[in-house]
Design an enzyme around this catalytic site. Sequence first.
Site: not given
Length: 214
Positions: A123, A141
């Site tokens: 991420k 996320d």
Amino acid sequence: MGRQHVEQIAKQLEVLYPGDAKTLCALHFETPFQLLVATVLSAQTTDAAVNAATHVLFARYPTPQELAIADIANVAEIVYSTGFYRTKANRIVELAGQIVDRYQGEVPEQLEELTTLPGVGRKTANVVRSVCFGLPGLPVDTHVARLSNRLGLSSSQNAEVIEQELCGLLPESRWGSFSLQLILHGRRICRARTPSCFRCELAPSCDSAPASVR
């Protein structure tokens, strides 16, 4: 789920939250290193808390060379408001040191290199790639995962699987902005516990919306 469904959602998000990955990013930064640190600090806290902390942190330690030799207790005090401050302070100081030692103070662009750095997962790496370097990267996320499930874009709970599925449905040029648009919509409308389906612009395209608003 067809590609037309994805394209319809992407177009709606573009109208609601226009911009590219850099302009949509809510974290404050001036360099790729600063965004990398800010994103590491953003785990389990708000962007507002991170921005308040990095305003002080980057004024004192703006470069990896300076942060790498910082006193960890001082850094922990600065990032206290972001939570898990001792762990985060150790992590970003170590991160700065590795960037200096391994990459001559320059943040690497490749995903495989970024994810070897302390505290940097896919991420975070994809945030830096898409926002700073203009490279393909789709950060996943909790907001992106939740909305992907609700909108019928993915049925997986695994972030990497969701990333792969979304990347397969969108052109590379839209990966970063699409992710950030989902995040913004998740914060504003499609919240985890109380989604506001009756004022959601995406409701007609959403598999999880009540039939009355589709």
